[in-house]
Design a protein around this motif. Sequence first.
Motif, PDB file in Angstrom:
ATOM      1  N   THR A 351       1.119 -26.029 -37.968  1.00  0.00           N
ATOM      2  CA  THR A 351       1.061 -27.297 -38.703  1.00  0.00           C
ATOM      3  C   THR A 351      -0.360 -27.839 -38.781  1.00  0.00           C
ATOM      4  OG1 THR A 351       3.327 -27.844 -38.031  1.00  0.00           O
ATOM      5  CG2 THR A 351       1.929 -29.659 -38.765  1.00  0.00           C
ATOM      6  N   CYS A 354      -2.515 -25.769 -41.204  1.00  0.00           N
ATOM      7  CA  CYS A 354      -2.290 -26.099 -42.607  1.00  0.00           C
ATOM      8  C   CYS A 354      -2.981 -27.395 -43.004  1.00  0.00           C
ATOM      9  CB  CYS A 354      -0.792 -26.199 -42.888  1.00  0.00           C
ATOM     10  SG  CYS A 354       0.077 -24.618 -42.825  1.00  0.00           S
ATOM     11  N   LEU A 355      -3.322 -28.239 -42.022  1.00  0.00           N
ATOM     12  CA  LEU A 355      -4.060 -29.484 -42.274  1.00  0.00           C
ATOM     13  C   LEU A 355      -5.525 -29.334 -41.909  1.00  0.00           C
ATOM     14  CD1 LEU A 355      -1.464 -32.063 -40.878  1.00  0.00           C
ATOM     15  CD2 LEU A 355      -1.901 -31.514 -43.273  1.00  0.00           C
ATOM     16  N   SER A 429       3.805 -30.878 -46.469  1.00  0.00           N
ATOM     17  CA  SER A 429       3.307 -30.958 -45.092  1.00  0.00           C
ATOM     18  C   SER A 429       4.345 -31.608 -44.172  1.00  0.00           C
ATOM     19  CB  SER A 429       1.987 -31.739 -45.042  1.00  0.00           C
ATOM     20  OG  SER A 429       2.170 -33.072 -45.492  1.00  0.00           O
ATOM     21  N   ASN A 432       6.468 -29.046 -42.350  1.00  0.00           N
ATOM     22  CA  ASN A 432       5.869 -28.436 -41.163  1.00  0.00           C
ATOM     23  C   ASN A 432       5.987 -29.348 -39.942  1.00  0.00           C
ATOM     24  OD1 ASN A 432       5.087 -26.238 -42.744  1.00  0.00           O
ATOM     25  ND2 ASN A 432       3.098 -27.157 -43.241  1.00  0.00           N
TER      26      ASN A 432
END
Length: 464
Positions: A351, A354-355, A429, A432
């Motif tokens: 997670t 992905c950020l 998002s 996630n």
Amino acid sequence: MGAGSSTDAEREPLLVPSHIEAHSQPVNSRVYGRRWLVLTLFSLLGLMQGMVWNFWGPIQNSAVHAFGFTKSDIAVLVLWGPVGFVPWLLFMWLMDKRGLRASLLLSAFFMLLGATLRSIPLTDQQLRRWLIHGGQFLNGLGGPTIMSAGPYLSTTWFAPDQRATATAVASLFSYLGGAASFLVGPLVVPPPNDTLAGTTMVAAFSTSDIRDRIQMVLYAELAAVATLFAAVLLYFPSRPPLPPSVAAASQRLSYRSSICRLLSNVRFLMIALAYAVPTGVIAGWSGVLDMVLTPAKVSQVDAGWIGFWSTVGGCVFGIAMARFADSIRGMLKLILVLMLAGASLASTWFTLTCLSRVTHLPSTAAILYTSCILVGIFINSSVPIFFELFIETVYPVPEGITCGVVTFLGNLVTGLLLFFLTFYCTELSWLNWCLTGSCLFSLVLILFFRESYDRLYLDVFVSV
């Protein structure tokens, strides 16, 4: 056995036998070689049910071009799997009253009918879309039996030192089918031209080419489902002539009493939530993994490979851990704690990766592959361990009813997640974060759960 004892009230039906039962003759038990054929047929049906359910998610870009689907359509196609669990009480009643053969034949018939409907090559695309949705729904009706009857089959046919392994094989093959669709779909069905990275193949595949490839896979899956339905119709006994263990021969609670016992057992509800939340979330998450990874510049084919290896790794690791649980009994809670701790760390890593624009963590293909695969391995491999702990916790409730309740709860979580996805499908998002939170929630519940092994006690001590 490394486990805490249950309360006196919970043990009373098993550990306080009547005077007649205490002096009765031992149960004649036998393990039959045909059990492997029964397990193979059941597992292959689970494989095909998982493949059909997860067919559209890995090729969602191609499906959009070939049939005019939207992202909401793809989410609904995946949603039909959880929706198929709505009549789960009917399938559990049929299994309890008529045995596994009747329930499995009905499920296989729905799978065959669904695979037939979605394979009809109509030129009217609007009607074709309705048939595809109907076929996916009928395939979902096969889920209640196939996803919950693994522990029932293992208890009915396998000795105590093979039960967890048989449960793992029977339960995880449907996940393996979902993994196979990650591989078969993107490799056989070409991506649309506007999703290709290079410019040399811009005109390589037309919409009709993509549609023909999809049709070819649909026909192949229909043939496989028809073959398995015929095999189950010809030979699939509900039970062996003699039971393999004392627990398999013991008297179980009635259908109504079982439901009341489960709904009033706080420990069962606690562990049922620990199972349903993370497995339900990852089922919905992996069903739209291509959509999740698209913002990270991961192609349809690469997303398919990630989904494939995460699920295959979970199946292999799950069978290995089930074999370990068969060898060292009474350690199910410890195994689950380790698995869920690993899932929590891996999902948090994925997670935050992905950020990367916010966290400034390195976001490479290798990191995305590794973290995503680890999430699948830890969560998917916990399924058979959960199932065995469910049975031990609520014995003498029948295995099919127990696992039917928890798989329904897991699919309810998946359905709610995909329902919200149909409205919030542009920025994912939040999906996630749901995955990470579900793993942490389950870990906390397992840490506070007090385990007991009533069925194991019966087999190990009472049978001596």
